[in-house]
Design an enzyme around this catalytic site. Structure first.
Site, mmCIF file in Angstrom:
data_model
loop_
_atom_site.group_PDB
_atom_site.id
_atom_site.type_symbol
_atom_site.label_atom_id
_atom_site.label_comp_id
_atom_site.label_asym_id
_atom_site.label_seq_id
_atom_site.Cartn_x
_atom_site.Cartn_y
_atom_site.Cartn_z
ATOM 1 N N ASP A 22 0.897 -1.176 0.048
ATOM 2 C CA ASP A 22 -0.129 -0.037 -0.053
ATOM 3 C C ASP A 22 0.973 1.393 -0.075
ATOM 4 O O ASP A 22 1.819 1.417 0.898
ATOM 5 C CB ASP A 22 -0.948 0.128 1.388
ATOM 6 C CG ASP A 22 -1.867 0.993 1.375
ATOM 7 O OD1 ASP A 22 -2.160 1.996 0.290
ATOM 8 O OD2 ASP A 22 -2.806 0.816 2.125
ATOM 9 N N HIS A 58 -9.444 -0.991 -7.852
ATOM 10 C CA HIS A 58 -9.146 0.129 -6.986
ATOM 11 C C HIS A 58 -7.994 1.153 -7.655
ATOM 12 O O HIS A 58 -8.265 2.633 -7.569
ATOM 13 C CB HIS A 58 -8.621 -0.138 -5.627
ATOM 14 C CG HIS A 58 -8.488 1.012 -4.553
ATOM 15 N ND1 HIS A 58 -9.540 1.600 -3.999
ATOM 16 C CD2 HIS A 58 -7.282 1.468 -4.118
ATOM 17 C CE1 HIS A 58 -8.996 2.738 -3.187
ATOM 18 N NE2 HIS A 58 -7.647 2.379 -3.083
#
Lengths: 418, 418
Positions: B232, B323
């Site tokens: 991330d 995403h």
């Protein structure tokens, strides 16, 4: 095989000392630092002052051995821990319980070696991950485990005056302590154990705690402060003490051979009240100087307290109701425990924070460990108890270690013929 | 003076590189590691692979400077953080508010330098402690701060479809972010700030988070995984990007010169559901490979995603509702944010754990940063949103840095003539 993994990912003490020697730097005075993978025995050699980056993350504490890891190893506790209790689901039998313990064994062996195929652990290294598993009193009489197999030492703890315990966050059939020097590794491991419990046991409670960063702190090996700001653990039994093993580990007593009993108490600190005291009052409450940890009878942190020494006012310099006097082994017929607790500071609705100590105490028998000490603290009106609240309580029998090819709790199943 | 403290307690990059050179070891590929006190600018020099024990704890990030620390420094975020909001008490005036900001300034300067007279910080070293302070929209119109002094960029965030926010854990008059590589240091610092607020402001909410141990991990400098197990932050703006400063920091706009806007969202992850997906489904949801972080269009983690590339089935390899496609700058008119979030995993009554991401996003203007990105994620039915819940929201204007002799928020008080 695990030694091989340690050699591959970790740095040996010999290598580390070699590096320090090449730099011409000396040891850290008083540091009880564990650097090497598999370093289970204390050594007199000074630890190195220089280490490769990532070597804290790559450290491995062997999962298999005569005793479970996470009790007396690593010598200095890891920076982060979570402890969780599980209850068996209704109708689970001994075969299913044994299968769960076998799944946990496989996972624990892999995760602690950094070989779990788990991205999160693999990224950070196992970071001295330990996973320690045991049984609560309520397990016995369930799932084909006879009530009679419960050791006398595993009787539920007595009630103590002044405590108000939350039953939902106390007790439990199974207890699991997960600790490592990386908070992500701890989370990832306990999540894995929870997933593996599905269908057999459900989570009952969990606490998350922290202490000073091992490998991060500038003060490695020194006693750590709790959230009251007090050095906490000065008189903890040390692996070099002649009595260490019999204080912490069970000898004899059937399936608990080489095991240890763990008392868990979530002790909330009333810090708003505590911090209103001036330092001299805080020191009288504990019986030690706040900055140095020296007993009020004089000396340095490691100086034995002189409880007989009187001040100019003719009264004991370490007050009768001070915490260290009431808790000390000498006034409790030699009762001793190995404390390896963690601080907690959990944000609450409304903006406040509940903070305190996840008290974790290891002993060969709570009847000659935590119970008489806590009873003496209550009886003597421990001055510290004004500022603390025991909110939860649990006791687990953590059996001996896992041999090659064996599984957690195997001695119990063999003893009861399951 | 602070430089002096850094030189005394820390290790300079020059010294560290010197040590590495003496050992004949090379750099770590791809590591963006900050080792030296005061190292605010990225350098091409490879970091050392060997460091003195305790050097992570002794690192100092200077509190004073044109910009506040804790936004873009240290380059790699610290391992632990707490973020808290405070509300002014009724009747507090601008003099009292200014006095609080001055108390916080003094404390922050001392604590971050490791000179706070605080035992807990002193024991561990400041461990790259940063304290970053700012103002919520609700501050303006209170305590003598005119509503008109609120920048347009500090308008309350719009509602986003699908979110269910807890007002008690959202918003706030003042916001404080505390981060360090030692959890005890973080706790100790935020507790001090809370004590100093007494009589002027009360705590509204607090979150505690963690990420991989800086100085501990075997993978220093690499992208960190969130609790879904995904890498991330791969496409986070980097200090070496030509657009970095204008993406993150305010230029012009009066008292917010050199400041930055912080969006805080507690995003809970529905991990029970997420972990039921197989890895291929998880990867389609994100648009990246789980193990390597490479985009599904091919390459390695750092390879730019090729959103036009079609698979054998004639459909985009990175799905329309993935995403990364919906969040990418190219599909949001260049909107970009600097994410420096932390994982949370808070034990709950009943044995469960609420886990997820304390999302922290920095930008020069939320109207060209978080807002259009989040709107695009909602509009495009972001596949990841099935597994996440935005539970809280806050926006703070974090002003420019504190000069020698100055205090936090001084430019605002000067602009309004207080």
């Amino acid at each position: 095989m695990l030694g091989g993994a340690g050699a591959r990912r970790g740095i040996s003490r010999r290598e580390a000392v070699g590096l320090a020697g090449a730099l011409g730097v000396g040891g850290i005075a008083g540091a009880g630092l564990q650097l090497a993978a598999g370093d289970e025995t204390p050594t007199a050699a000074p630890p190195p002052t220089t280490v490769p980056l990532g070597s804290v993350g790559s450290r491995i504490v062997p999962f298999r051995g005569a005793r479970q890891a996470g009790i007396a190893t690593p010598t200095q506790r890891q920076s982060h821990a979570r402890i969780a209790a599980f209850d068996l689901l209704p109708g689970v039998d001994s075969t299913e319980l044994k299968a769960l313990l076998q799944r946990w064994t496989t996972a624990a062996a892999e995760l602690t070696a950094g070989d779990g195929g788990d991205d999160m652990t693999a990224d950070s290294g196992p970071a001295s991950l330990t996973i320690t598993v045991g049984f609560g009193p309520s397990l016995f009489g369930q799932a084909g485990i006879p009530a009679g197999a419960r050791p006398e030492a595993l009787a539920p703890l007595p009630a103590f005056a002044g405590e108000t315990l939350d039953p939902g966050r106390s007790d439990g059939d199974l207890g699991v302590l997960v600790a490592a020097d990386d908070a992500v590794v701890v989370y990832s491991a306990i999540r894995r154990l929870e997933q593996l419990a599905a269908g057999t046991a459900r989570p009952r409670w969990q606490f998350a705690g922290f202490t000073r960063g091992r490998g991060v702190t500038t003060n490695e090996g020194a006693t750590v402060r709790n959230l009251m700001g007090q050095l906490d653990g000065t008189r903890n039994p040390k692996p070099t003490d002649a009595t260490f093993t019999r204080t912490v580990f069970v000898t004899g007593d059937g399936w608990m051979q080489d095991g240890s009993y763990l008392v868990v108490r979530r002790i909330r600190m009333l810090l708003d009240d505590w911090e209103k005291l001036d330092v001299a009052e805080q020191e009288k409450t504990l019986g030690r100087k706040k900055d140095s940890g020296a007993p009020l009878s004089g000396g340095v942190e490691t100086t034995p307290a002189n409880f007989g020494r009187l001040g100019a006012d003719g009264r004991p310099m370490i007050a009768e109701n001070s915490h260290i006097r009431l808790a000390t082994s000498a006034f409790n017929r030699g009762a001793a425990i190995l404390r390896r607790g963690y601080s907690f500071a959990d944000p609450q609705p409304g903006g406040g924070v509940e903070a305190g100590l996840i008290f974790l105490a290891w002993q060969s028998d709570p009847r000659t460990g935590f119970i008489p000490i806590q009873q003496n603290l209550v009886r003597g009106h421990d001055r510290l108890s004004t500022f603390t609240r025991h909110e939860t309580s649990a006791l687990f029998a953590m059996p001996g270690g896992v041999s090659s090819g064996g599984y957690l709790g195997q001695a119990l199943f063999e003893e009861i013929g399951r």
